[in-house]
Design an enzyme around this catalytic site. Structure first.
Site, PDB file in Angstrom:
ATOM      1  N   LEU A  33     106.755 143.453  40.834  1.00 24.95           N
ATOM      2  CA  LEU A  33     106.983 143.940  39.291  1.00 24.95           C
ATOM      3  C   LEU A  33     106.206 143.283  38.692  1.00 24.95           C
ATOM      4  CD1 LEU A  33     110.733 142.349  37.788  1.00 24.95           C
ATOM      5  CD2 LEU A  33     110.150 144.616  39.268  1.00 24.95           C
ATOM      6  N   GLY A  36     104.773 147.973  33.945  1.00 22.80           N
ATOM      7  CA  GLY A  36     105.463 149.159  34.001  1.00 22.80           C
ATOM      8  C   GLY A  36     106.681 148.791  34.410  1.00 22.80           C
ATOM      9  N   HIS A  37     107.641 148.483  34.920  1.00 22.45           N
ATOM     10  CA  HIS A  37     108.685 148.064  35.141  1.00 22.45           C
ATOM     11  C   HIS A  37     108.953 146.697  33.861  1.00 22.45           C
ATOM     12  CE1 HIS A  37     107.854 147.783  39.995  1.00 22.45           C
ATOM     13  NE2 HIS A  37     108.617 148.332  39.800  1.00 22.45           N
ATOM     14  N   GLN A 153     111.232 161.882  40.709  1.00 30.23           N
ATOM     15  CA  GLN A 153     112.501 161.009  40.833  1.00 30.23           C
ATOM     16  C   GLN A 153     112.879 160.848  38.888  1.00 30.23           C
ATOM     17  OE1 GLN A 153     112.467 156.842  42.732  1.00 30.23           O
ATOM     18  NE2 GLN A 153     112.193 156.544  40.220  1.00 30.23           N
TER      19      GLN A 153
END
Ligand code: PAF
Length: 280
Positions: A33, A36-37, A153
């Site tokens: 992680l 961004g996460h 995605q």
């Protein structure tokens, strides 16, 4: 914060949360992680009562010659980051929990998945849609948060959710960038300093294109040619694609329509496959 490995336990817990009226937010990840996460956890916390972060390196979205085996795994550090950021549950199932012996069902989105990364990673999106639908069924989210860095995605997942009437809202969080402009990505950890320096030309080229559009360039060919030329100046980069696409359908654009399109890039920085995109 709780950690859950069992699919059945996660599912019955989620059903319980929902029946007590809690809004569930899911942040699906493959771990390692980064900011961004973590920014997606912040978004989920704003919109939901309980935030579940799934950490699962999904084997079905990697091709046979891709980096599944070497994909960075750092579960303990990831769990700590989730705790610090205020997640409620980390769901980290094993591969056997998710794909038991004899597993044979897959989900295929057939239009948006076919271009861009779908050309050189033919089974990738089938693996992504399959695992995301499984995660949705297990964690029953009201909202699920994905990062704009993986623009194709995002579009594929939104289409799956619409086509299959999945009762979850898909929320897209903005791309987080480091000081050199590079989009945060778990795969950046593969890069040497020299590779990283050249890889940062990807985001520089995207920003250059955005400025060209702001100054009035309307020609898609011109934008693509300039970005490709810029990237080819970096000895360690190999361009896979540079394409302007509609941000929802991912169809190639014929002319620039500001605000409606993305410029998407994929390139190898020696052995590391990187993607990035910017809104034009
Ligand atoms: O973006 C990712 O990390 C993965 O593709 C996802 C959405 C967690 C599915 O494995």
């Amino acid at each position: 914060m709780q950690t859950i490995q069992s699919v059945n336990e996660m599912q019955s817990h989620a059903i319980g949360l929902r029946s007590s009226g809690r809004l569930i937010g899911l942040v699906p990840t493959m771990g390692c992680l980064h900011e961004g996460h973590l920014s997606l956890i912040d978004i989920a916390k704003e919109k939901a009562d309980k935030v579940i972060v799934s950490i699962f390196v999904n084997p079905t979205q990697f091709g046979p010659s891709e980096d599944y085996a070497k994909y960075p795994r750092m579960l303990e550090a990831d769990i700590e980051k989730c705790r610090e950021r205020g997640a409620d549950i980390v769901f980290n199932p094993s591969v056997d929990e998710m794909y038991p012996e004899g597993y044979s069902t897959y989900v295929n989105e057939e239009r948006i998945s076919s271009g861009l990364c779908g050309i050189t990673r033919p089974h990738h999106f089938r693996g992504v849609t399959t695992v995301c639908l499984k995660l949705f069924n297990i964690t029953r989210p009201d909202i699920a948060v994905f990062g704009q860095k993986d623009a194709q995605q995002c579009a594929v997942i939104k289409k799956m959710v619409a086509d299959l009437n999945i009762p979850a809202e898909i929320v897209i969080g903005p791309t987080q960038r480091d000081a050199d402009g590079m989009a945060t990505s778990s795969r950046n950890s593969y890069l040497t300093d020299q590779q990283r320096e050249e890889a940062s030309n990807i985001s520089k080229a995207l920003m250059m294109a955005q400025e060209m559009v702001a100054r009035g360039t309307k020609s898609v060919d011109r934008i693509v040619a300039e970005v490709t030329h810029h990237l080819m100046g970096s000895r360690r980069l190999r361009v896979i694609y540079v394409q302007v696409v509609d941000r929802d359908s991912m169809e190639p654009a014929r002319e620039i329509l500001p605000g409606k399109q993305l410029l998407c890039v994929a390139a190898w920085a020696e052995q590391t496959r990187l993607i990035d995109n910017i809104q034009l």
